[in-house]
Design an enzyme around this catalytic site. Structure first.
Site, PDB file in Angstrom:
ATOM      1  N   HIS A  72       0.839  -1.205   0.000  1.00 15.27           N
ATOM      2  CA  HIS A  72       0.000   0.000   0.000  1.00 15.27           C
ATOM      3  C   HIS A  72       0.874   1.256   0.000  1.00 15.27           C
ATOM      4  O   HIS A  72       0.889   2.042   0.948  1.00 15.27           O
ATOM      5  CB  HIS A  72      -0.925  -0.016   1.212  1.00 15.27           C
ATOM      6  N   GLU A 132      -1.950  -0.421  -5.990  1.00 15.66           N
ATOM      7  CA  GLU A 132      -1.884  -1.686  -5.258  1.00 15.66           C
ATOM      8  C   GLU A 132      -2.000  -2.872  -6.199  1.00 15.66           C
ATOM      9  O   GLU A 132      -3.041  -3.068  -6.825  1.00 15.66           O
ATOM     10  CB  GLU A 132      -3.028  -1.765  -4.238  1.00 15.66           C
TER      11      GLU A 132
END
Ligand SMILES: *[C@@H]1O[C@H](CO)[C@@H](O)[C@H](O)[C@H]1NC(C)=O
Ligand SMILES: *[C@@H]1O[C@H](CO)[C@@H](O)[C@H](O)[C@H]1NC(C)=O
Ligand SMILES: *[C@@H]1O[C@H](CO)[C@@H](O)[C@H](O)[C@H]1NC(C)=O
Ligand SMILES: *[C@@H]1O[C@H](CO)[C@@H](O)[C@H](O)[C@H]1NC(C)=O
Ligand SMILES: *[C@@H]1O[C@H](CO)[C@@H](O)[C@H](O)[C@H]1NC(C)=O
Ligand SMILES: *[C@@H]1O[C@H](CO)[C@@H](O)[C@H](O)[C@H]1NC(C)=O
Length: 392
Positions: free
Chosen positions: A192, A351
């Site tokens: 992330h 992501e």
């Protein structure tokens, strides 16, 4: 019983001793450095997070192109940070109604988002809010591990995971492996990381809206409701629509004033927070290592470009519309003339992951990639971030 438990206790002690011997050598800020030609990266055990990533821009100036804190201990103190650079787990992204069914059994997990309507990134004490153990550290590589106990955040069974970050010239490699050791459980990981390829030093803009994005395999995205929960639909990213990053590269802000972009990242939200599918199988067998990057992000101002290669079949893009000038940037970033904070649209999160909430959409056929039990092949995620500089 005692005889059975002893070896486990001994191996835990060994792991602890090992961790202590790798106490951030040569640094006083709690960070672990790895480096290779053209790349230098710092990591912390908290969330197995990347905190700094230094790449030289087109003028030869080193830019720190990811978000994070200066101080490693600050992550635990200021736990309101938005998953900065960590590994969300054991199940990244959202889980509808915080529930799922495995073999006819209902499971309910910590409902930590939208006032208890859903689960985000594995619950309020998900992996990226916990300290991993450093099990190996060399000048070019670091490996973190975590043991996620049975029942933690409501998830069934124990999961043991290893996260390895390696650098080679101009490249950051990620390998994540996870094993469900006792029960069948959902596993989906990601990295992330928040990017600003200018290191917040572009005098023309503190945002990432002028970064150019290309998603060549992403003609489709996952349909979601107003709180970003998948509704089961798969939507077309029609040519020239705001979600078209496949037909040609486009600046993240190219369609910022298009009415089509209103609500594109949830109710009332203008921008992107979307899971794009990565469709590569239709032309026959492929090898992710050579098939081509699933995403390219580039900034004309710094000249820095990142090509992202991965074995994963979805790619979430979040354009930081939720930032509001309260999250600090690091001492290695920014300009003296500007507030030292992340402005709205100041970053992009990208992501690599699987189809989000696939555990609640059996018709998508993702269960074998998202539910793991004892004796199964391990969960594996691999990715490679290749950096280059455009002189132009
Ligand atoms: C790092 O953060 C901790 C906790 O907020 C604080 O006690 C410490 O003084 C900070 N260290 C530095 C060098 O800023
Ligand atoms: C949502 O979860 C609640 C309990 O957490 C459960 O009673 C309900 O059946 C679930 N609803 C759906 C549609 O799955
Ligand atoms: C993680 O480790 C750091 C450094 O030892 C410590 O200050 C912090 O409290 C720990 N955080 C958590 C959430 O365990
Ligand atoms: C989005 O921007 C691209 C590139 O400028 C343009 O071709 C396209 O028409 C725009 N789409 C919308 C819906 O505004
Ligand atoms: C930067 O983005 C803004 C808004 O999307 C646009 O108006 C402007 O032309 C872009 N600037 C450059 C140099 O591309
Ligand atoms: C800014 O965002 C933070 C984190 O989401 C939130 O806690 C804060 O209330 C927001 N501040 C303003 C002024 O909107």
């Amino acid at each position: 019983m005692f005889g059975f438990k002893l070896p486990f206790a001994v191996s835990l002690l060994a792991a602890t001793a090992l961790a202590q011997s790798y106490d951030a050598p040569g640094r006083t800020d709690g960070k672990y450095e790895i480096s290779s030609e053209g790349i230098r990266a710092l990591f912390i055990p908290y969330g197995a997070s990347i905190t700094n990533l230094f790449i030289e821009d087109k003028s030869g100036v080193e830019r720190d192109i990811v978000l994070g804190f200066d101080n490693a201990t600050h992550y635990s103190v200021d736990a309101f940070h938005p998953h900065l650079g960590g590994v969300p787990g054991r199940y990244a992204n959202r889980i509808k109604n915080s529930s799922f069914v495995i073999d006819g059994e209902d499971y309910h997990v910590d409902a930590n988002e939208n006032g208890g309507l859903d689960t985000l990134h594995g619950g309020s004490d998900g992996w990226d809010y916990r300290n991993f153990t450093v099990v190996a550290h060399t000048s070019t590589s670091i490996t973190f591990s975590i043991v996620d106990p049975d029942g933690k955040e409501g998830f069934p069974g124990e999961v043991i995971s290893y996260i390895t970050y390696t650098v080679t010239p101009n490249t950051w490699h990620i390998k994540m492996v996870a094993l469900a050791t006792t029960k069948k459980t959902p596993i989906m990981l990601s990295s992330h990381t928040y990017w600003n390829l200018d290191g917040f030093s572009n005098p023309d803009t503190p945002t990432a809206l002028n970064h150019t994005l290309s998603l060549p395999y992403s003609g489709q995205r996952i349909g979601v409701d107003g709180i970003l929960i998948p509704d089961g639909s798969i939507l077309p990213n029609q040519k020239y629509s705001v979600n078209d990053f496949w037909s040609s590269p486009k600046q993240i802000g190219a369609n910022i004033s298009s009415p089509e972009l209103i609500g594109n990242c949830g109710s009332g939200c203008i921008g992107y927070d979307n899971a794009y599918l990565v469709n590569r199988a239709q032309n026959g067998p492929y090898d992710w290592r050579t098939e081509g990057p699933v995403a390219t992000l580039a900034s004309e101002w710094s000249g820095i470009q990142v090509d992202i290669w991965t074995d994963q079949d979805a790619f979430q893009v979040y354009s930081c519309g939720g930032q509001n000038g309260t999250l600090p940037i690091k001492s290695t970033q920014g300009l003296p003339s500007r507030p030292r904070v992340v402005e709205k649209y100041g970053c992009v999160v990208m992501e690599v992951e699987d189809w989000i909430d696939g555990i609640n959409q059996p018709e998508w056929g993702r269960l074998s990639k998202q539910i793991f039990g004892p004796g199964d092949e391990p969960y594996v995620l691999e990715a490679r971030y290749e950096f280059s500089v455009n002189e132009g």
